[in-house]
Design a protein around this motif. Structure first.
Motif: not given
Length: 276
Positions: A38-46, A123-125, A130-141
């Motif tokens: 989930p770090l995306g482009s930040e992974a290498g630096e961090l 959610r985007e990263r 290629g990491i699928p979101v498990p079907g029983r995960v709900t996001y609450v903003p």
């Protein structure tokens, strides 16, 4: 500092979890093989920073703090699932991957609570990696200092008649103490990071004094309040690397007053794909 600041710490916490697998020596305290995705482009630096400066005391201390509190909290969450609890709330979820790798999302419903901007990244990263979101995960903003978690959770299908486990790590120090809204009333177990570093740095007693009255005022019975060296089996601190426990904060394991807890304290057995 307010709750908005906690969003910026999510990549650093994820990097600490990922770096533990490549920087530190066995025995591993915590295994999160998905943390860097989930770090995306930040992974290498961090991660590069940990590789170059992983023995630096402040960076090693931050890594030890992140992985030990995660191990402690997830141990108890998994034990709660084994006892039959089927709802898990992750407050200030950031880039957490527990729902993705615990193997519990088939029978436990996860509610990940965080600010909308943090959740967009979350959610985007993984999707891009290629990491699928498990079907029983709900996001609450929601925003902890303005919104009531109970209302947001109910609007997204949370059942407060069912017992739940709540994980709240690395958030409370960014909130005004009396503006933090308590977790849902049916929670049977709340491992939570307590006490801002400014209080905890004055010693373990001040950290304990800050955490326990707040738990009591919010209607919780404390199961245990532990310092970093107490979060893990002593053998995990017998190390040949830079990781060492420090007393900058506590983790409090509590349950709603009057609720019964079916799980017990002690080491959690290792699980495939989760812990070493």
């Amino acid at each position: 500092m307010n709750a908005k600041s906690s969003n910026g710490t999510a990549p650093m916490a994820a990097a600490a979890r990922a770096a533990h697998l490549v920087v530190d020596r066995p025995p591993l305290i915590f295994s999160d093989p998905l943390a860097k995705l989930p770090l995306g482009s930040e992974a290498g630096e961090l991660l590069g920073h940990h590789r170059l400066h992983g023995d630096q005391p402040v960076l090693a201390a931050a890594r030890a703090q992140t992985i030990s509190r995660s191990r402690y909290a997830e141990d108890r969450a998994l034990r709660a699932f084994d006892s039959g609890i089927r709802q898990c709330v992750v407050l200030g979820a950031g880039l957490d991957t527990f729902a993705h790798r615990s193997g519990s999302a088939e029978h436990v419903r996860f509610f990940e609570v965080d600010r909308p901007d943090a959740q967009r990244t979350k959610r985007e990263r993984p999707a891009a990696a290629g990491i699928p979101v498990p079907g029983r995960v709900t996001y609450v903003p929601l925003d902890f200092e303005r919104d009531a978690p109970a209302e947001g959770l109910h609007a997204h299908g949370f059942d407060d008649a069912e017992p739940s486990v709540v994980l709240w790590l690395g958030v409370s120090m960014y909130c005004s103490p009396r503006k933090c809204v308590t977790p849902p009333p049916s929670s049977t177990s709340t491992p939570s990071r307590s006490s801002p570093p400014s209080r905890a740095s004055r010693g373990g007693r001040s950290s304990r004094r800050a955490a326990l009255p707040l738990c009591s005022d919010c209607g919780f019975d404390v199961v245990e309040s532990v310092r970093q060296h107490e979060m893990l089996d002593a053998a995990l601190w017998d190390r040949q690397d830079a990781l060492a426990p420090i007393d900058l904060s506590r983790v409090v394991h509590a349950r709603v007053r009057g609720q019964r807890s079916e799980h017990h304290a002690g080491p959690c057995p290792a699980r495939k794909g989760w812990a070493p």
